[in-house]
Every structure is written in structure tokens, then in C-alpha cells.
Motif scaffolding. Structure first.
Motif, PDB file in Angstrom:
ATOM      1  N   ALA A 237      17.335 -40.703  46.811  1.00  0.00           N
ATOM      2  CA  ALA A 237      18.653 -41.016  47.369  1.00  0.00           C
ATOM      3  C   ALA A 237      18.547 -41.899  48.604  1.00  0.00           C
ATOM      4  O   ALA A 237      19.260 -42.908  48.729  1.00  0.00           O
ATOM      5  CB  ALA A 237      19.388 -39.720  47.699  1.00  0.00           C
ATOM      6  N   ILE A 238      17.675 -41.530  49.545  1.00  0.00           N
ATOM      7  CA  ILE A 238      17.615 -42.306  50.793  1.00  0.00           C
ATOM      8  C   ILE A 238      16.933 -43.659  50.589  1.00  0.00           C
ATOM      9  O   ILE A 238      17.101 -44.571  51.410  1.00  0.00           O
ATOM     10  CB  ILE A 238      16.922 -41.515  51.922  1.00  0.00           C
ATOM     11  N   ASP A 239      16.175 -43.816  49.484  1.00  0.00           N
ATOM     12  CA  ASP A 239      15.540 -45.107  49.176  1.00  0.00           C
ATOM     13  C   ASP A 239      16.401 -45.969  48.263  1.00  0.00           C
ATOM     14  O   ASP A 239      16.047 -47.122  47.976  1.00  0.00           O
ATOM     15  CB  ASP A 239      14.177 -44.878  48.508  1.00  0.00           C
ATOM     16  N   LEU A 240      17.514 -45.432  47.795  1.00  0.00           N
ATOM     17  CA  LEU A 240      18.371 -46.156  46.867  1.00  0.00           C
ATOM     18  C   LEU A 240      18.918 -47.426  47.523  1.00  0.00           C
ATOM     19  O   LEU A 240      19.442 -47.383  48.639  1.00  0.00           O
ATOM     20  CB  LEU A 240      19.536 -45.249  46.438  1.00  0.00           C
ATOM     21  N   GLU A 241      18.809 -48.550  46.834  1.00  0.00           N
ATOM     22  CA  GLU A 241      19.306 -49.824  47.360  1.00  0.00           C
ATOM     23  C   GLU A 241      20.517 -50.281  46.554  1.00  0.00           C
ATOM     24  O   GLU A 241      20.562 -50.139  45.333  1.00  0.00           O
ATOM     25  CB  GLU A 241      18.209 -50.892  47.327  1.00  0.00           C
ATOM     26  N   TRP A 242      21.486 -50.815  47.265  1.00  0.00           N
ATOM     27  CA  TRP A 242      22.671 -51.373  46.611  1.00  0.00           C
ATOM     28  C   TRP A 242      23.137 -52.583  47.426  1.00  0.00           C
ATOM     29  O   TRP A 242      23.402 -52.472  48.614  1.00  0.00           O
ATOM     30  CB  TRP A 242      23.783 -50.324  46.535  1.00  0.00           C
ATOM     31  N   ASN A 243      23.157 -53.729  46.782  1.00  0.00           N
ATOM     32  CA  ASN A 243      23.568 -54.982  47.422  1.00  0.00           C
ATOM     33  C   ASN A 243      22.807 -55.238  48.725  1.00  0.00           C
ATOM     34  O   ASN A 243      23.386 -55.577  49.767  1.00  0.00           O
ATOM     35  CB  ASN A 243      25.076 -54.992  47.683  1.00  0.00           C
ATOM     36  N   GLY A 244      21.491 -55.024  48.648  1.00  0.00           N
ATOM     37  CA  GLY A 244      20.621 -55.366  49.762  1.00  0.00           C
ATOM     38  C   GLY A 244      20.583 -54.378  50.910  1.00  0.00           C
ATOM     39  O   GLY A 244      20.057 -54.698  51.978  1.00  0.00           O
ATOM     40  N   ARG A 245      21.126 -53.173  50.720  1.00  0.00           N
ATOM     41  CA  ARG A 245      21.088 -52.176  51.787  1.00  0.00           C
ATOM     42  C   ARG A 245      20.851 -50.790  51.202  1.00  0.00           C
ATOM     43  O   ARG A 245      20.977 -50.579  50.003  1.00  0.00           O
ATOM     44  CB  ARG A 245      22.389 -52.182  52.596  1.00  0.00           C
TER      45      ARG A 245
ATOM     46  N   GLU B 128      29.830 -47.897  38.178  1.00  0.00           N
ATOM     47  CA  GLU B 128      31.181 -47.542  38.610  1.00  0.00           C
ATOM     48  C   GLU B 128      31.141 -46.695  39.882  1.00  0.00           C
ATOM     49  O   GLU B 128      32.004 -46.827  40.762  1.00  0.00           O
ATOM     50  CB  GLU B 128      31.904 -46.794  37.498  1.00  0.00           C
ATOM     51  N   CYS B 129      30.166 -45.812  39.971  1.00  0.00           N
ATOM     52  CA  CYS B 129      30.020 -44.979  41.169  1.00  0.00           C
ATOM     53  C   CYS B 129      29.415 -45.769  42.325  1.00  0.00           C
ATOM     54  O   CYS B 129      29.873 -45.673  43.476  1.00  0.00           O
ATOM     55  CB  CYS B 129      29.154 -43.769  40.853  1.00  0.00           C
ATOM     56  N   LEU B 130      28.394 -46.557  42.027  1.00  0.00           N
ATOM     57  CA  LEU B 130      27.709 -47.320  43.084  1.00  0.00           C
ATOM     58  C   LEU B 130      28.650 -48.293  43.784  1.00  0.00           C
ATOM     59  O   LEU B 130      28.514 -48.537  44.991  1.00  0.00           O
ATOM     60  CB  LEU B 130      26.529 -48.080  42.478  1.00  0.00           C
ATOM     61  N   GLU B 131      29.609 -48.830  43.057  1.00  0.00           N
ATOM     62  CA  GLU B 131      30.522 -49.811  43.648  1.00  0.00           C
ATOM     63  C   GLU B 131      31.381 -49.226  44.766  1.00  0.00           C
ATOM     64  O   GLU B 131      31.929 -49.975  45.587  1.00  0.00           O
ATOM     65  CB  GLU B 131      31.405 -50.425  42.560  1.00  0.00           C
TER      66      GLU B 131
END
Length: 366
Positions: A184-192, A141-144
Motif C-alpha cells: 500500500a505505501i509503495d503503491l504509485e499512481w500518476n507519479g506519486r 475506477e478506485c485508483l482514480e
């Protein structure tokens, strides 16, 4: 019982818990129901603990227990009794750790952390607080919000990671903070990789790319307004001296106490002298008077510093760009009582540049 005036002296929650531990939980609850709220906390807490031993999975009761222990901890923290703080804070932490492991419901986790524990105590249990924030931030829910909000807005995952980092840095947990920063800086979401922080020292909830970062803006890098402020600083100091004299004549009370009788104080705009950021005040007093905030002049506050307000009215707002936060631009007077300590922190975004002018009593401050 106080034998001098024959009044019942209400016990603390911890003392009442000791009494209630000898009673069946239902009896404790019945007795607590018949007592005034300030005297019944310990009995309710004892009943809660017994119910939790019968059913450890009852997270609603665990949240209630955290609230009771947190109130006791806040009382000891306010009185400066570090030894007495240890037990209620330790018990609250046990329940916090159980809830953290037992549920993935981020709304429950948020309510427990902010509602039951409270913002002021986040810094007393920093690693657990940071773990809560991390778990909330990693929820889908947060990542979206990385898909639905721009870099100029608060996005939940980055916001929660930023708060966790603030708490860890401020309490000296550097290794845990650096590990969380790298995650945090390495976190990936939808390819970025959407969290664009470039340095461990600057990790706000809103980070706008391609803005220059410096620890201090000195020499040629100073903003033009700094020269204007330096040249006219005596006007601000004279306003402040007059304000202090008025305060003495009023008996030393905060101006907000006089103004609040007839001035509404909607958030985030606050009139007169009020606490600045209580959760960031480690000890002592940190107050403020806001003259300009959220693109509006606070006219009643400006009456306290009339020449200063008149001097700066032509300077704000300095941009037609939308504000990231209500205080992206502000004019504010801060007061720190002698010996006060403000926790290490950063602002809500990397957009503003802060210009601090020491006005009075700043010798020895750092």
C-alpha cells in the motif's frame, strides 16, 4: 417428521442439500418452489450445485450458493457450534475463490463479498476477504479517486486496503498484513505515492498528514477536557445508575425496544441502546447509546442521561472544521456484557482522539 405433533421439521440448507443431491436439479427446484422459504433452502442449494457442475462459469449461481452457505454458517456461528461451521464456511470459501479468479468486475466482487458472504463472516475467511478488497482497491475506477478526492475524504483504494488490513490484523495474519501494508505505501499512481501511512499500527481509510501519532496521550499531552471529565465523572456515573434502575423497572429490555415504537431511527443517528458495531463484536454483546453524533445532539437519547448531556453541551462541537466522518466527534456510552470480546480495529480516520472513561463494572477488562 415430529411424531408428537405431526409437523414437518424444516431441515437446514446442508440437510436439504443432501436430500436434493439425489434428485434431478429441475425436480429439486420445482419442489423447493412449492415449499415455504425456510424449508426449501437445501433443495435450492442442491439444484444450484448441480447446475454449477454443468456450468462452472455461472457466477450468478455461485453468488447464490455463497449466500446459502453463508446463512448456514451464520446460524452455526450464532449457536457457537464451531464443528458445524466448518462445512458451510468451507464450501462458501471454495465459491469465493472461484469468483475472485474468474472476474475483474469490482462491482460483482463487492456484491459477492458484502451481499452474499456478509460483513460478519469476513473475519471467518480473512485471507480471501482481504484478497477481494485488494483486487477491488487496485482497479482503475478506485485508483482514480486519488485524483478527484482530497486526503480529507474516503478514497476507494485506501479504504479497501485499510479494511483488508483491519481484518488481517484482527485475525492474527500478521505476515500477510505487513506485506499488504508495504504494498500500500509503495503503491504509485500518476507519479506519486498517495497512501501516506507512517506506521503499521495506524492504517485508517482516511489518513491526514502531519497529525501527531501516539499510542496513549498521557501527562502533559492530555487534552484539557480530560481534567473536566475526571472532575465531573460522578455525574455521569449517577446518570448511569439511574438509567440502570429504570431498565430494571422496565423488565430489562433494551431502551431502543421501547423508543422505537415512536421514534424514527435514521442512519447513522440511532436512538437509545442499540448494537454498536456488530461486525467488530467477536463474541458477547457490545451496545451503545449515542448522545452526540454528526454535530447534533440526539435529544431522545439525551433524556436517558440528562445531567451528562447538560454537562457536555457547551463542549460540542469543539471545532468549526468540517468533520471527516459523521462520528469525528461523538459522545457515546458503550456497554460490554461480561466476557464479551471486541476485535482489534482502528477508526475511520486518524483525526479523532478517543477519551475512554470506565464507569461501572470495568474490573478485569483489558
Amino acid at each position: 417428521k415430529n411424531t408428537n405433533n405431526h409437523q414437518i421439521v424444516p431441515p437446514s440448507s446442508m440437510a436439504g442439500k443432501l436430500i436434493g443431491s439425489k434428485l434431478p436439479p429441475l425436480l429439486s427446484e420445482v419442489i423447493a418452489f412449492t415449499l415455504p422459504s425456510h424449508a426449501s433452502g437445501g433443495l435450492k442449494l442442491a439444484a444450484l450445485e448441480k447446475r454449477l457442475r454443468q456450468d462452472p462459469t455461472d457466477l450468478r449461481r455461485r453468488a447464490a450458493a455463497i449466500s446459502f452457505y453463508s446463512r448456514d454458517a451464520m446460524r452455526e456461528l450464532t449457536h457457537g457450534d464451531a464443528a458445524s461451521l466448518e462445512e458451510p464456511l468451507g464450501r462458501a470459501k471454495e465459491h469465493l475463490e472461484y469468483v475472485l479468479k474468474a472476474t475483474d468486475d469490482i462491482h460483482l466482487l463487492h456484491n459477492v463479498l458484502i451481499g452474499s458472504l456478509g460483513p460478519r463472516l469476513l473475519y471467518e475467511v480473512p485471507t480471501v476477504s482481504a484478497q477481494y478488497m485488494r483486487k477491488i482497491g487496485l482497479d482503475r475506477e478506485c485508483l482514480e479517486e486519488f485524483d478527484t478526492r482530497s486526503q480529507f475524504e474516503e478514497r476507494a483504494t485506501q479504504y479497501h486496503f485499510a479494511n483488508a488490513l483491519t481484518i488481517l490484523k484482527a485475525t492474527g495474519h500478521q505476515q500477510e498484513a505487513k506485506e499488504l501494508y508495504e504494498e500500500a505505501i509503495d503503491l504509485e499512481w500518476n507519479g506519486r505515492k498517495p497512501i501516506k501511512w507512517h506506521t503499521f499500527d495506524q492504517t485508517p481509510g482516511v489518513y491526514i498528514e502531519n497529525l501527531e501519532h501516539r499510542f496513549f496521550w498521557e501527562g502533559e499531552a492530555q487534552l484539557p477536557i480530560t481534567a473536566f471529565l475526571t472532575e465531573n465523572l460522578h455525574i455521569v456515573q449517577e446518570d448511569l445508575a439511574a438509567l440502570r434502575e429504570k431498565k430494571k423497572a422496565a423488565g430489562g429490555e433494551r431502551f431502543s425496544e421501547k423508543l422505537s415504537k415512536f421514534i424514527p431511527r435514521p442512519q447513522p443517528k440511532r436512538v437509545g441502546q442499540v448494537p454498536a458495531y456488530p461486525a467488530l463484536t467477536e463474541s458477547g454483546v457490545w451496545d451503545m447509546v449515542q448522545l452526540y453524533v454528526n454535530k447534533e445532539w440526539q435529544e431522545e437519547s439525551c433524556k436517558l442521561m440528562p445531567r451528562t448531556a447538560e454537562l457536555l453541551r457547551s463542549r460540542m462541537p469543539s471545532t468549526s472544521s468540517p468533520y471527516v466522518h459523521y462520528n469525528s466527534e461523538e459522545i457515546v456510552l458503550f456497554l460490554l456484557a461480561p466476557g464479551s470480546k471486541v476485535r482489534l480495529h482502528n477508526g475511520g480516520s486518524n483525526a479523532p482522539l478517543n477519551i475512554h472513561c470506565g464507569l461501572s463494572g470495568c474490573g478485569g477488562a483489558y
